[in-house]
Design an enzyme around this catalytic site. Sequence first.
Site, short mmCIF file in Angstrom:
data_model
loop_
_atom_site.label_atom_id
_atom_site.label_comp_id
_atom_site.label_asym_id
_atom_site.label_seq_id
_atom_site.Cartn_x
_atom_site.Cartn_y
_atom_site.Cartn_z
N ASN A 186 -6.39 3.32 -12.42
CA ASN A 186 -5.32 2.36 -12.14
C ASN A 186 -3.97 3.02 -12.38
OD1 ASN A 186 -4.17 -0.26 -11.59
ND2 ASN A 186 -3.80 -0.50 -13.78
N GLU A 213 5.10 7.25 -9.83
CA GLU A 213 3.81 6.75 -9.31
C GLU A 213 3.26 7.61 -8.17
OE1 GLU A 213 3.50 2.41 -8.78
OE2 GLU A 213 5.46 2.27 -9.75
N GLY A 229 0.78 -1.23 0.00
CA GLY A 229 0.00 0.00 0.00
C GLY A 229 0.81 1.28 0.00
N HIS A 279 -0.07 2.06 -13.55
CA HIS A 279 0.75 1.01 -14.15
C HIS A 279 2.20 1.51 -14.23
CE1 HIS A 279 1.64 -2.56 -16.50
NE2 HIS A 279 2.40 -1.78 -17.23
N ASP A 335 -4.89 -2.83 -19.15
CA ASP A 335 -4.07 -1.63 -19.40
C ASP A 335 -4.40 -0.95 -20.73
OD1 ASP A 335 -2.73 -2.24 -17.00
OD2 ASP A 335 -1.26 -3.47 -18.06
N ASN A 390 1.29 3.15 -2.59
CA ASN A 390 0.52 4.12 -3.35
C ASN A 390 -0.67 4.65 -2.54
OD1 ASN A 390 1.66 4.76 -5.92
ND2 ASN A 390 1.29 2.64 -6.57
#
Lengths: 198, 198
Positions: B98, B171, B12, B100, B141, B14
């Site tokens: 999302n 990110e 976690g 990636h 994606d 992010n």
Amino acid sequence: MTDIVVLVSGGGTNLQAIIDAIESGTITNARVKAVISNKEDAYALERAKKHGIKGKVAKKAELLSAIKEEGPDLLVLAGFLVVLPEEIIREYENRIINIHPSLIPSFCGQGFYGLRVHEGVLSRGCKVTGATVHFVDEGTDTGPIIIQKAVEVLPGDTPEVLQKRVMEEAEWKILPKAIDLFSNGKLVVKEGKVEVLS
Amino acid sequence: MTDIVVLVSGGGTNLQAIIDAIESGTITNARVKAVISNKEDAYALERAKKHGIKGKVAKKAELLSAIKEEGPDLLVLAGFLVVLPEEIIREYENRIINIHPSLIPSFCGQGFYGLRVHEGVLSRGCKVTGATVHFVDEGTDTGPIIIQKAVEVLPGDTPEVLQKRVMEEAEWKILPKAIDLFSNGKLVVKEGKVEVLS
């Protein structure tokens, strides 16, 4: 001194970037021995002439001999739209540099050249693109990567506008840089990857 | 106020970047309503607890009802390793984000997750990689791209070292940024592409 032969098909803005970089000292230890075009009317030949560089026209079948006459250490494809014969690729292994207007492996391979690359980027809605300088192998845009540089995609970009930004912010910088590294013995290819010596 | 449900499977980091960005005011107009993990022992649940955020565990079959109970405006996949059921994707169209860890369309799609992405980048010898925040559609994606950020690959990089740099430099910056844009009504999806309003 590294003798370069530049292969072109069109306007030759990347050729101009190379010539400028040599004249300004951004590229050291190299000179453009000749410019070879597959098209008689390529403006790149005019650019060569203006700078006292030999210009030649050669069709695909005559290409190898036209190159060999110049005895180059390095071949640079600067917007050359002919698929190189395999014998040239073998003869000059790890001594042929190409510039591709995307971040390989995105938007490369067969069918992706010129504006089509930038159309692909915009059609996928990418927010970052760029350019790649790589050594040429038998595949299309599959050779060892030397340098890559990212470029932002901006709102309202057309393929033409994006193409121009990628040239100005990436291509005209990393192609001369790669040639300078090559000319000063800083590029080592190991297992299909390029190590840049410091 | 945008209510966010964050879906996680692991550490976690992010999620932490989102919580920090809300607490520091980098994300305005949003709060994390709940964190849902498919794994009981996901450290992300600890992080939620520390910040007074509700944590839930849900298997794939219970996921939709677990989400619906929270009535979220936005779902954020922050290292969620379960393929989302199609009914969730349809129910929350253009409301699922999302992250990636590559520059899509490079190194994405089936099989490219976690360290495998960075292994792919290094194995191709790329000199630039990055991260992408996108809306989630039925493909892997393939959804509309919101933000991308480039990150340099450096000599000697291992997949682990590169993963860490992509997290830190890309990110943890672009995921909060995308959430802030969404929460302030700045993202418009047209023909599969994202327009960011200024």
